[in-house]
Design a protein around this motif. Structure first.
Motif, PDB file in Angstrom:
ATOM      1  N   GLY A 121       9.611   3.208   1.032  1.00  0.00           N
ATOM      2  CA  GLY A 121      10.621   2.625   0.159  1.00  0.00           C
ATOM      3  C   GLY A 121      10.609   1.118   0.093  1.00  0.00           C
ATOM      4  N   ARG A 122       9.505   0.501   0.527  1.00  0.00           N
ATOM      5  CA  ARG A 122       9.434  -0.961   0.551  1.00  0.00           C
ATOM      6  C   ARG A 122       8.711  -1.545  -0.660  1.00  0.00           C
ATOM      7  NH1 ARG A 122       7.972   0.224   6.099  1.00  0.00           N
ATOM      8  NH2 ARG A 122       5.767  -0.053   5.517  1.00  0.00           N
ATOM      9  N   ALA A 123       8.098  -0.685  -1.495  1.00  0.00           N
ATOM     10  CA  ALA A 123       7.323  -1.204  -2.628  1.00  0.00           C
ATOM     11  C   ALA A 123       7.342  -0.192  -3.761  1.00  0.00           C
ATOM     12  CB  ALA A 123       5.877  -1.491  -2.204  1.00  0.00           C
ATOM     13  N   ASP A 124       7.162  -0.697  -4.967  1.00  0.00           N
ATOM     14  CA  ASP A 124       7.078   0.138  -6.159  1.00  0.00           C
ATOM     15  C   ASP A 124       5.645   0.651  -6.312  1.00  0.00           C
ATOM     16  OD1 ASP A 124       8.420   0.781  -8.968  1.00  0.00           O
ATOM     17  OD2 ASP A 124       6.364   0.085  -9.334  1.00  0.00           O
ATOM     18  N   PRO A 125       5.459   1.920  -6.703  1.00  0.00           N
ATOM     19  CA  PRO A 125       4.097   2.459  -6.821  1.00  0.00           C
ATOM     20  C   PRO A 125       3.196   1.659  -7.751  1.00  0.00           C
ATOM     21  CG  PRO A 125       5.706   4.233  -6.952  1.00  0.00           C
ATOM     22  CD  PRO A 125       6.480   2.957  -6.967  1.00  0.00           C
ATOM     23  N   LEU A 126       3.713   1.277  -8.899  1.00  0.00           N
ATOM     24  CA  LEU A 126       2.877   0.557  -9.863  1.00  0.00           C
ATOM     25  C   LEU A 126       2.479  -0.815  -9.349  1.00  0.00           C
ATOM     26  CD1 LEU A 126       4.674   1.506 -13.191  1.00  0.00           C
ATOM     27  CD2 LEU A 126       2.479   2.347 -12.353  1.00  0.00           C
ATOM     28  N   GLU A 127       3.385  -1.473  -8.635  1.00  0.00           N
ATOM     29  CA  GLU A 127       3.071  -2.792  -8.092  1.00  0.00           C
ATOM     30  C   GLU A 127       2.030  -2.723  -6.989  1.00  0.00           C
ATOM     31  OE1 GLU A 127       6.811  -4.366  -6.887  1.00  0.00           O
ATOM     32  OE2 GLU A 127       7.519  -4.710  -8.941  1.00  0.00           O
ATOM     33  N   ALA A 128       1.886  -1.548  -6.358  1.00  0.00           N
ATOM     34  CA  ALA A 128       0.928  -1.402  -5.262  1.00  0.00           C
ATOM     35  C   ALA A 128      -0.466  -1.025  -5.745  1.00  0.00           C
ATOM     36  CB  ALA A 128       1.430  -0.352  -4.265  1.00  0.00           C
ATOM     37  N   VAL A 129      -0.606  -0.680  -7.016  1.00  0.00           N
ATOM     38  CA  VAL A 129      -1.930  -0.327  -7.556  1.00  0.00           C
ATOM     39  C   VAL A 129      -2.780  -1.584  -7.667  1.00  0.00           C
ATOM     40  CG1 VAL A 129      -3.182   0.547  -9.562  1.00  0.00           C
ATOM     41  CG2 VAL A 129      -1.087   1.700  -8.793  1.00  0.00           C
ATOM     42  N   ASP A 130      -3.988  -1.513  -7.141  1.00  0.00           N
ATOM     43  CA  ASP A 130      -4.906  -2.648  -7.150  1.00  0.00           C
ATOM     44  C   ASP A 130      -6.177  -2.266  -7.908  1.00  0.00           C
ATOM     45  OD1 ASP A 130      -5.794  -5.193  -6.585  1.00  0.00           O
ATOM     46  OD2 ASP A 130      -5.413  -5.050  -4.435  1.00  0.00           O
TER      47      ASP A 130
ATOM     48  N   ASP B  35       0.839  -1.192   0.000  1.00  0.00           N
ATOM     49  CA  ASP B  35       0.000   0.000   0.000  1.00  0.00           C
ATOM     50  C   ASP B  35       0.881   1.252   0.000  1.00  0.00           C
ATOM     51  OD1 ASP B  35       0.838   0.464   2.705  1.00  0.00           O
ATOM     52  OD2 ASP B  35      -0.714  -0.921   3.399  1.00  0.00           O
ATOM     53  N   LEU B  36       0.247   2.420   0.120  1.00  0.00           N
ATOM     54  CA  LEU B  36       0.989   3.676   0.053  1.00  0.00           C
ATOM     55  C   LEU B  36       1.982   3.811   1.196  1.00  0.00           C
ATOM     56  CD1 LEU B  36       1.383   6.327  -1.484  1.00  0.00           C
ATOM     57  CD2 LEU B  36      -0.403   7.346  -0.034  1.00  0.00           C
ATOM     58  N   HIS B  37       1.655   3.302   2.376  1.00  0.00           N
ATOM     59  CA  HIS B  37       2.628   3.310   3.457  1.00  0.00           C
ATOM     60  C   HIS B  37       3.910   2.605   3.022  1.00  0.00           C
ATOM     61  CE1 HIS B  37      -0.483   3.785   6.972  1.00  0.00           C
ATOM     62  NE2 HIS B  37      -0.273   4.912   6.321  1.00  0.00           N
ATOM     63  N   ASP B  38       3.771   1.453   2.401  1.00  0.00           N
ATOM     64  CA  ASP B  38       4.943   0.702   1.942  1.00  0.00           C
ATOM     65  C   ASP B  38       5.707   1.476   0.874  1.00  0.00           C
ATOM     66  OD1 ASP B  38       4.395  -1.658   3.529  1.00  0.00           O
ATOM     67  OD2 ASP B  38       2.788  -2.113   2.113  1.00  0.00           O
ATOM     68  N   VAL B  39       4.965   2.092  -0.035  1.00  0.00           N
ATOM     69  CA  VAL B  39       5.603   2.844  -1.119  1.00  0.00           C
ATOM     70  C   VAL B  39       6.389   4.025  -0.560  1.00  0.00           C
ATOM     71  CG1 VAL B  39       5.160   4.273  -3.149  1.00  0.00           C
ATOM     72  CG2 VAL B  39       3.906   2.126  -2.837  1.00  0.00           C
TER      73      VAL B  39
END
Length: 232
Positions: free
Chosen positions: A53-62, A46-50
């Motif tokens: 720095g723990r996740a890519d923005p595009l990968e977090a889009v659901d 989710d955005l917290h992860d993004v």
């Protein structure tokens, strides 16, 4: 085009407007209320992860039906670990890949609202007919204009059915932007309860026309900002 949906006072319907504008504009909606997220939770990052720095923005889009959402976490620890200064980079990346982004801003005049408004090319202000909500919307307008973020449209939500024309004139006069009035309507509440845009859940509802009008105002701003017609 990046659109910030804000307004100052909580409970006026910013998330409802954000979800429906994402549908009308074929945009990704970002739930940027880091402390009290209101849009659906995702199934992964989710955005917290993004922002940590723990996740890519595009990968977090659901995906939720016809809507694409970058959801936000619900934990205080996640909010504290989020680097709000990274939000501009995140939404810029989404815009490059997805063309249009709608930012669902936090309720109230929180300290990070300025960050979110600064990330956007235009803002949509959401209010209800109450004096308190209109005053807060005016304050948010002042912040947006200080940040050089023009107001594309006003949404006056939960209005009485017999007060539309007079209310539109008053809000446009006080806030200085095209205004769409959404009347108090069970169909809008039902659609939100199912996390669906009104166009999908109740296509004959008058609110569909109002959301479409706001989208057209945004598109006109988009054309002006791109230099295709005149100067904003």
């Amino acid at each position: 085009m990046i659109v910030a949906v804000s307004g100052g006072k909580g409970g006026v319907g910013k998330s409802t407007v954000s979800l429906n504008l994402a549908r009308e504009l074929d945009a990704v909606v970002v739930d940027a209320d880091l402390a009290t997220a209101d849009l659906p939770r995702g199934s992964g990052a989710d955005l917290h992860d993004v922002l940590a720095g723990r996740a890519d923005p595009l990968e977090a889009v659901d995906s939720f039906g016809s809507i694409r959402i970058l959801p936000c976490g619900r934990t205080l620890a996640g909010a504290r670990a989020s680097n709000v200064s990274e939000l501009e980079r995140v939404v810029d990346r989404l815009e490059r890949e997805c063309s249009r982004v709608v930012i669902d801003c936090p309720a109230g005049l929180a300290r990070d609202v300025g960050t979110q408004l600064k990330c956007a090319h235009v803002a949509v202000l959401v209010t209800t007919p109450t004096e308190a909500a209109l005053v807060d919307a005016l304050r948010t307008r002042e912040i947006a204009l200080e940040l050089d973020t023009p107001i594309a449209s006003i949404v006056c939500n939960r209005a009485a059915a017999d007060d539309s024309e007079q209310l539109t004139a008053r809000v446009e006069r006080e806030l200085g932007a095209p205004t769409a009035v959404i009347e108090e309507c069970s169909a809008v509440d039902d659609a939100m309860a199912r996390w669906q845009p009104v166009r999908d859940a109740h296509p004959d509802c008058d609110a569909v026309d109002a959301f479409e009008a706001v989208a057209h105002s945004i598109e006109r701003c988009e054309k002006r900002l791109s230099g295709r017609i005149g100067v904003l």
